[in-house]
Design a protein around this motif. Structure first.
Motif, PDB file in Angstrom:
ATOM      1  N   MET A  90     -10.405   9.758   0.496  1.00 27.31           N
ATOM      2  CA  MET A  90      -9.162   9.695   1.325  1.00 27.31           C
ATOM      3  C   MET A  90      -8.909   8.022   1.530  1.00 27.31           C
ATOM      4  O   MET A  90      -7.911   7.911   2.270  1.00 27.31           O
ATOM      5  CB  MET A  90      -9.177  10.360   2.516  1.00 27.31           C
ATOM      6  N   PHE A  91      -8.983   7.494   0.645  1.00 28.27           N
ATOM      7  CA  PHE A  91      -8.845   5.841   0.593  1.00 28.27           C
ATOM      8  C   PHE A  91      -7.423   5.821   0.594  1.00 28.27           C
ATOM      9  O   PHE A  91      -6.698   6.219  -0.361  1.00 28.27           O
ATOM     10  CB  PHE A  91      -9.669   5.150  -0.199  1.00 28.27           C
ATOM     11  N   LEU A  92      -6.592   4.774   1.315  1.00 30.41           N
ATOM     12  CA  LEU A  92      -5.089   4.727   1.182  1.00 30.41           C
ATOM     13  C   LEU A  92      -4.764   3.497   1.545  1.00 30.41           C
ATOM     14  O   LEU A  92      -4.992   3.067   2.941  1.00 30.41           O
ATOM     15  CB  LEU A  92      -4.325   5.815   1.778  1.00 30.41           C
ATOM     16  N   TRP A  93      -4.133   2.604   0.867  1.00 29.43           N
ATOM     17  CA  TRP A  93      -3.738   1.168   1.218  1.00 29.43           C
ATOM     18  C   TRP A  93      -2.354   1.106   0.835  1.00 29.43           C
ATOM     19  O   TRP A  93      -1.684   1.586   0.024  1.00 29.43           O
ATOM     20  CB  TRP A  93      -4.488   0.113   0.176  1.00 29.43           C
ATOM     21  N   LEU A  94      -1.575   0.472   1.835  1.00 34.69           N
ATOM     22  CA  LEU A  94      -0.220   0.447   1.877  1.00 34.69           C
ATOM     23  C   LEU A  94       0.332  -1.075   2.241  1.00 34.69           C
ATOM     24  O   LEU A  94      -0.426  -1.897   2.531  1.00 34.69           O
ATOM     25  CB  LEU A  94       0.396   0.925   2.963  1.00 34.69           C
ATOM     26  N   ALA A  95       1.362  -1.367   1.407  1.00 33.75           N
ATOM     27  CA  ALA A  95       2.075  -2.656   1.528  1.00 33.75           C
ATOM     28  C   ALA A  95       3.657  -2.675   1.558  1.00 33.75           C
ATOM     29  O   ALA A  95       4.087  -1.815   1.109  1.00 33.75           O
ATOM     30  CB  ALA A  95       1.765  -3.474   0.345  1.00 33.75           C
ATOM     31  N   GLU A  96       4.137  -3.360   2.593  1.00 35.80           N
ATOM     32  CA  GLU A  96       5.510  -3.519   2.600  1.00 35.80           C
ATOM     33  C   GLU A  96       5.818  -5.005   2.144  1.00 35.80           C
ATOM     34  O   GLU A  96       5.161  -6.021   2.464  1.00 35.80           O
ATOM     35  CB  GLU A  96       6.030  -3.504   4.152  1.00 35.80           C
ATOM     36  N   ALA A  97       6.873  -4.911   1.064  1.00 35.77           N
ATOM     37  CA  ALA A  97       7.322  -6.266   0.614  1.00 35.77           C
ATOM     38  C   ALA A  97       8.660  -6.598   1.100  1.00 35.77           C
ATOM     39  O   ALA A  97       9.569  -6.005   0.612  1.00 35.77           O
ATOM     40  CB  ALA A  97       7.201  -6.352  -1.044  1.00 35.77           C
ATOM     41  N   LYS A  98       8.805  -7.866   1.523  1.00 38.70           N
ATOM     42  CA  LYS A  98       9.995  -8.213   2.266  1.00 38.70           C
ATOM     43  C   LYS A  98      10.284  -9.915   1.506  1.00 38.70           C
ATOM     44  O   LYS A  98       9.456 -10.730   1.390  1.00 38.70           O
ATOM     45  CB  LYS A  98       9.996  -8.366   3.564  1.00 38.70           C
TER      46      LYS A  98
END
Length: 206
Positions: free
Chosen positions: A99-107
């Motif tokens: 259940m590993f989950l990595w997220l990113a927001e790019a601006k």
């Protein structure tokens, strides 16, 4: 002709310092900490590809740049998805074992309120904050000069706009810093790496 046989340790030595090392680290990771380190390493290599070819990236928008990052991460063996519905349409998500989950927001760096919006999206909309899902990145595309100053100013803005957020230096890269706060949903610490991608290009040889 016999094929060469490598131990895992020998293979790691062969690819050390190369993008392939992140792939192998991720494949062999036995815990969330190791998976996170491999993802961050792969993201660093992908971001540097953008920086090395910044002369061909001028004028590209956030989505175009982010799609390039996702494509590179996919080719490296990561389950990277752009605009996946994870509590909303997150810029980059990577799923893994247990259940590993990595997220990113790019601006794109335009205003600090825009960067704060990306941070709030990551921290309060998309992320769960539970174990193995408690880290993410805010990636800042810097077309303006002096990415170091831009990321330092963003650090000050982040702290002033979010009194619950604590920041710390990065020992490995002056173009990034880390933040931590209590995730509103899980109540656990949520960690964010804020990383500038230096895309300014204005040659003076003509």
């Amino acid at each position: 002709m016999n094929k060469p046989e490598f131990s895992v340790a020998q293979l790691r030595r062969e690819v050390d310092g190369r993008p392939t090392a992140a792939t192998i680290d991720y494949m062999l990771a036995q815990n969330h900490e190791a998976r996170l380190a491999a993802v961050q390493k792969a993201v660093d290599f992908a971001c540097n590809e953008l920086e090395q070819h910044k002369h061909k990236k001028q004028g590209l928008g956030e989505d175009a740049l982010t799609l390039e990052l996702c494509s590179m991460l996919k080719m490296a063996g990561f389950q990277a998805v752009h605009d996946k519905d994870v509590g909303g349409h997150c810029d980059i998500s990577i799923e893994g074992k247990d259940m590993f989950l990595w997220l990113a927001e790019a601006k794109k760096h335009s205003s600090y309120s825009w960067l704060d919006k990306g941070f709030q999206q990551l921290a309060t909309r998309y992320s769960t904050g539970v174990k193995g899902q408690d880290h993410g990145d805010v990636l800042v595309y810097c077309y303006a000069a002096d990415a170091k100053t831009k990321i330092q100013k963003w650090r000050g803005e982040l702290e002033s706009r979010n009194s619950d957020v604590k920041t710390e230096d990065s020992c490995s890269n002056p173009l990034q810093f880390f933040s931590k706060h209590i995730h509103p949903s899980s109540g656990l610490d949520f960690h964010v790496r804020h990383k500038a991608i230096a895309l300014y290009w204005n040659p003076k040889d003509k």
